[in-house]
Design a protein around this motif. Sequence first.
Motif, PDB file in Angstrom:
ATOM      1  N   ARG A  30       0.706  -1.613  -0.303  1.00 29.32           N
ATOM      2  CA  ARG A  30       0.306   0.132  -0.250  1.00 29.32           C
ATOM      3  C   ARG A  30       0.872   1.633   0.088  1.00 29.32           C
ATOM      4  N   GLN A  31       2.021   1.443   0.868  1.00 31.11           N
ATOM      5  CA  GLN A  31       3.045   2.043   0.613  1.00 31.11           C
ATOM      6  C   GLN A  31       3.509   2.382  -0.407  1.00 31.11           C
ATOM      7  N   PHE A  32       4.438   1.730  -0.977  1.00 28.84           N
ATOM      8  CA  PHE A  32       4.953   1.485  -2.480  1.00 28.84           C
ATOM      9  C   PHE A  32       4.816   1.010  -3.659  1.00 28.84           C
ATOM     10  N   ARG A  33       2.890   1.305  -3.566  1.00 29.20           N
ATOM     11  CA  ARG A  33       2.497   0.375  -4.933  1.00 29.20           C
ATOM     12  C   ARG A  33       3.049   1.023  -5.912  1.00 29.20           C
ATOM     13  N   GLY A  34       3.323  -0.436  -7.160  1.00 31.20           N
ATOM     14  CA  GLY A  34       3.359   0.417  -8.239  1.00 31.20           C
ATOM     15  C   GLY A  34       4.674   0.500  -8.870  1.00 31.20           C
ATOM     16  N   ARG A  35       5.548   0.974  -7.309  1.00 30.05           N
ATOM     17  CA  ARG A  35       6.882   1.082  -7.465  1.00 30.05           C
ATOM     18  C   ARG A  35       8.096   1.085  -8.060  1.00 30.05           C
ATOM     19  N   PHE A  36       7.912  -0.630  -7.919  1.00 30.31           N
ATOM     20  CA  PHE A  36       9.090  -1.858  -8.206  1.00 30.31           C
ATOM     21  C   PHE A  36       9.019  -2.562  -9.889  1.00 30.31           C
ATOM     22  N   SER A  37      10.420  -2.612 -10.758  1.00 32.64           N
ATOM     23  CA  SER A  37      10.648  -2.860 -11.476  1.00 32.64           C
ATOM     24  C   SER A  37      10.835  -4.247 -11.663  1.00 32.64           C
ATOM     25  N   ALA A  38      10.577  -5.109 -10.122  1.00 36.61           N
ATOM     26  CA  ALA A  38      11.304  -6.220  -9.798  1.00 36.61           C
ATOM     27  C   ALA A  38      10.889  -6.384  -8.673  1.00 36.61           C
ATOM     28  N   VAL A  39      10.499  -7.791  -8.365  1.00 38.34           N
ATOM     29  CA  VAL A  39      10.568  -8.234  -7.159  1.00 38.34           C
ATOM     30  C   VAL A  39      10.933  -9.719  -6.946  1.00 38.34           C
ATOM     31  N   THR A  40      11.812  -9.744  -5.828  1.00 39.61           N
ATOM     32  CA  THR A  40      11.843 -11.041  -5.410  1.00 39.61           C
ATOM     33  C   THR A  40      11.839 -11.596  -4.474  1.00 39.61           C
ATOM     34  N   ALA A  41      11.285 -13.377  -4.274  1.00 39.24           N
ATOM     35  CA  ALA A  41      11.634 -14.359  -3.813  1.00 39.24           C
ATOM     36  C   ALA A  41      11.921 -15.279  -4.054  1.00 39.24           C
ATOM     37  N   ARG A  42      12.602 -15.486  -2.220  1.00 36.01           N
ATOM     38  CA  ARG A  42      13.207 -17.017  -1.992  1.00 36.01           C
ATOM     39  C   ARG A  42      12.136 -17.664  -1.407  1.00 36.01           C
ATOM     40  N   ALA A  43      12.233 -19.296  -1.120  1.00 30.55           N
ATOM     41  CA  ALA A  43      11.759 -19.525  -0.215  1.00 30.55           C
ATOM     42  C   ALA A  43      10.911 -19.206   0.720  1.00 30.55           C
ATOM     43  N   LEU A  44      10.032 -18.397  -0.314  1.00 30.16           N
ATOM     44  CA  LEU A  44       9.379 -17.813   0.499  1.00 30.16           C
ATOM     45  C   LEU A  44       7.518 -18.309   1.318  1.00 30.16           C
ATOM     46  N   SER A  45       7.052 -18.746  -0.229  1.00 26.79           N
ATOM     47  CA  SER A  45       5.566 -19.406  -0.453  1.00 26.79           C
ATOM     48  C   SER A  45       5.104 -20.127  -1.897  1.00 26.79           C
ATOM     49  N   LYS A  46       4.090 -20.892  -1.900  1.00 30.03           N
ATOM     50  CA  LYS A  46       3.693 -20.968  -3.286  1.00 30.03           C
ATOM     51  C   LYS A  46       4.043 -19.743  -4.248  1.00 30.03           C
ATOM     52  N   LEU A  47       3.905 -20.386  -5.602  1.00 33.25           N
ATOM     53  CA  LEU A  47       3.963 -19.696  -6.246  1.00 33.25           C
ATOM     54  C   LEU A  47       2.857 -18.624  -6.979  1.00 33.25           C
ATOM     55  N   SER A  48       1.730 -19.728  -6.904  1.00 30.18           N
ATOM     56  CA  SER A  48       0.437 -18.190  -6.764  1.00 30.18           C
ATOM     57  C   SER A  48       0.402 -17.052  -5.591  1.00 30.18           C
ATOM     58  N   VAL A  49       0.828 -18.109  -4.741  1.00 32.50           N
ATOM     59  CA  VAL A  49       0.762 -17.002  -3.309  1.00 32.50           C
ATOM     60  C   VAL A  49       1.470 -15.140  -3.248  1.00 32.50           C
ATOM     61  N   LEU A  50       2.665 -16.148  -3.969  1.00 29.90           N
ATOM     62  CA  LEU A  50       4.184 -15.230  -4.206  1.00 29.90           C
ATOM     63  C   LEU A  50       3.633 -14.402  -5.142  1.00 29.90           C
TER      64      LEU A  50
END
Length: 214
Positions: A114-134
């Motif tokens: 909510r604070q950083f909506r639409g701010r990033f050109s990429a988001v990385t996620a490692r060993a966090l959750s199922k793909l659909s959740v990510l």
Amino acid sequence: MNADELLKRHLELVLEANKTTNITAIDSWDDGMKLHVEDSLVGLPELEAAPAGPFADIGSGAGYPGIPLAVMTGREALLVDSVKKKARLLESFVQELGLENVAISDERIEDASRQFRGRFSAVTARALSKLSVLMELAQPLLAPGGHLICYKARMEEEELVHALSLQKRLGYRVKSDRTIDADDRIRRIIVLEKVGEPALKLPRHVGYAQKRPL
């Protein structure tokens, strides 16, 4: 310090902090280099291929892959981890390493989006959750055309099929899918591009992505 020295110093800080605060199950130098540092850099080509701009690393933990990727690319990075103790350690790591391009958020991912909506050109996620959740959690953070870069280990076909079935609903398309088999370890890097807005209002309430998955 050059990039190699920064990566090694970061690992030193992690292992030292881990003696008193449980931030990683890895407690040896060799395992840390292989399973944290080298593993984080597996996704470097995918981040370099993403549109120019800052990236967010969600569920950053001890700073992997966020800090190595920020060191190697020089991109501005936001490391998001809602565990306050981990966030404070991340702040101390970043200060010790002198990484002026890295900031920390101790908010839940939904609140950060909510604070950083639409701010990033990429988001990385490692060993966090199922793909659909990510896919759900990252969507509000991404700018149009931004890339979600997911580090996955062995993934059941059911998880992948379900995630792919949500592409249109969540405004994604698969950009690339690469599997690396090294040292008896399988690492799969799946990249989804944000091609539109989701068919539902995101973010949902905190925790809904995991407790009430799509």
